[in-house]
Design a protein around this motif. Structure first.
Motif, PDB file in Angstrom:
ATOM      1  N   ALA A  11       7.747  -2.412  11.001  1.00  0.00           N
ATOM      2  CA  ALA A  11       6.756  -1.429  11.446  1.00  0.00           C
ATOM      3  C   ALA A  11       6.297  -0.618  10.246  1.00  0.00           C
ATOM      4  N   VAL A  12       5.039  -0.249  10.261  1.00  0.00           N
ATOM      5  CA  VAL A  12       4.494   0.622   9.226  1.00  0.00           C
ATOM      6  C   VAL A  12       3.879   1.844   9.896  1.00  0.00           C
ATOM      7  N   HIS A  13       3.911   2.934   9.177  1.00  0.00           N
ATOM      8  CA  HIS A  13       3.191   4.131   9.610  1.00  0.00           C
ATOM      9  C   HIS A  13       2.770   4.892   8.369  1.00  0.00           C
TER      10      HIS A  13
ATOM     11  N   GLN B 241       0.836  -1.200   0.000  1.00  0.00           N
ATOM     12  CA  GLN B 241       0.000   0.000   0.000  1.00  0.00           C
ATOM     13  C   GLN B 241       0.872   1.252   0.000  1.00  0.00           C
ATOM     14  N   HIS B 242       0.582   2.179  -0.919  1.00  0.00           N
ATOM     15  CA  HIS B 242       1.426   3.356  -1.090  1.00  0.00           C
ATOM     16  C   HIS B 242       1.266   4.364   0.044  1.00  0.00           C
ATOM     17  N   GLU B 243       0.173   4.303   0.782  1.00  0.00           N
ATOM     18  CA  GLU B 243      -0.026   5.289   1.841  1.00  0.00           C
ATOM     19  C   GLU B 243       0.753   4.968   3.104  1.00  0.00           C
ATOM     20  N   PHE B 244       1.484   3.832   3.109  1.00  0.00           N
ATOM     21  CA  PHE B 244       2.251   3.428   4.289  1.00  0.00           C
ATOM     22  C   PHE B 244       3.742   3.377   3.967  1.00  0.00           C
ATOM     23  N   PHE B 245       4.523   3.708   4.975  1.00  0.00           N
ATOM     24  CA  PHE B 245       5.963   3.525   4.907  1.00  0.00           C
ATOM     25  C   PHE B 245       6.327   2.354   5.804  1.00  0.00           C
TER      26      PHE B 245
END
Length: 342
Positions: free
Chosen positions: A269-271, A153-157
């Motif tokens: 971890a993602v944010h 998903q592009h909205e997450f790093f």
């Protein structure tokens, strides 16, 4: 009214006039006079009586002194609170995690972070699948998500933190029934204890077995992950578990063996893309440091001639000794804002 007006007003009161207040504040006298006149206009009353070229505080001004000082105290307290959060002295981190990762590896990271930052608070919210974790992060309910990587998903790093390894855990006394490294094909017909269906770990394990042509022979299915270890130790069956959890069973007499091919997954971890809090950055950096220390310590012991599982067990024992020594020196339990022994 604003905070600066309160500051200017009190400076005039404390310094006995506009000129001395302007010097103390390092502002121009006309600007200070204009600010006082604007404050009086907003309050619709005189705060000072103009006597000759001086000022004498009026009754309304005397009434404002106390509240004005409280406003400045509250503002200083607010600034200090924000500063402490920025400096990772206080604050809270909300973390979403796959349910089977809250024990391993997240529990160690959270505990160690709390020891380092005793005034921080952390909240962990569990979900059974990756989608649930990502939804909590996407909605803003949690700042960080601990899950498998990669995520597309592009909205997450995403940031990798550690490789999670799975091993086979057998009841005590069964060392000779299977080789030290167990081919997955040898698990055909072996009774297995597993957690609930449609959870990330169970799906991963079942897919791995079925990928080798093995249909898992599940004899006990439990909703509570903590029940798997005591059931294996008591002879209900075998289980495939993350290594660090398996080592807990090993301390209770269970047999732990490697499997082939190895079962691993990348944990990170993602944010949301964009800025995260200083506390969250510190948590991620420290967790990555802990994970690297773990992997390096295990590798060193393997280089010294120990098997992988032996090296991991020795590393856990060393960590526990280190923690014990540290806690004796400085207890992680605190009362009334200071560390005290329990």
């Amino acid at each position: 009214m604003d905070v600066r007006q309160m500051e200017y007003f009190l400076a005039v009161v404390d310094n006995g006039g506009i000129n001395r207040a302007a010097v103390a504040l390092h502002v121009a006298q006309p600007s200070l006079s204009q600010s006082i006149r604007k404050l009086e206009s907003e309050l619709k009353t005189q705060l000072f009586h103009r006597v000759g070229r001086g000022l004498v505080i009026a009754p309304a001004g005397e009434a404002l002194v106390g509240p004005a000082r409280q406003v400045l105290r509250d503002m200083e307290a607010a600034q200090a609170a924000v500063r402490e959060v920025r400096e990772v002295k206080r604050g809270r981190i909300d973390i979403a995690a796959l349910a089977d990762m809250s024990t391993d590896p997240l529990s160690v990271w959270v505990a160690r972070f709390r020891v380092r930052h005793p005034d921080m608070r952390l909240r962990v919210e569990e979900r059974d699948d990756v989608a649930g974790v990502l939804e909590l992060v996407h909605s803003g309910a949690c700042e960080l998500g601990v899950t498998t990587l990669p995520q597309s998903q592009h909205e997450f790093f995403g940031r990798r933190l550690v490789t999670q390894n799975f091993v086979l855990v057998l009841p005590p006394g069964t060392e000779s029934e299977l080789p030290d490294t167990v081919p997955l094909e040898m698990l055909a017909g072996i009774p297995l204890v597993m957690g609930e269906r449609r959870t990330a770990s169970r799906d991963y394990i079942e897919q791995a077995l079925r990928g080798r042509g093995i249909e898992p022979h599940v004899v006990v299915e439990v909703p509570q992950r903590g029940a798997v270890l005591p059931m294996v130790v008591s002879g209900a069956g075998a289980a495939i578990l993350p290594l660090r959890m398996a080592l807990e069973a090993h301390q209770r007499g269970a047999v732990v063996k490697e499997v082939a091919p190895t079962l691993t997954r990348e944990v990170g971890a993602v944010h949301r893309v964009g800025r995260v809090s200083e506390a969250a950055v510190e948590f991620l950096d420290y967790s990555a440091e802990i994970a690297q220390q773990w992997e390096s310590a295990v590798a060193r012991r393997q280089a010294g001639g120990h098997s992988w599982i032996e090296a991991a067990a020795l590393t856990v024992a060393a960590m526990e000794r280190h923690n014990l020594a540290g806690f004796r020196d400085q207890s992680p339990l605190r009362r009334d804002g200071s560390r005290t022994a329990p």
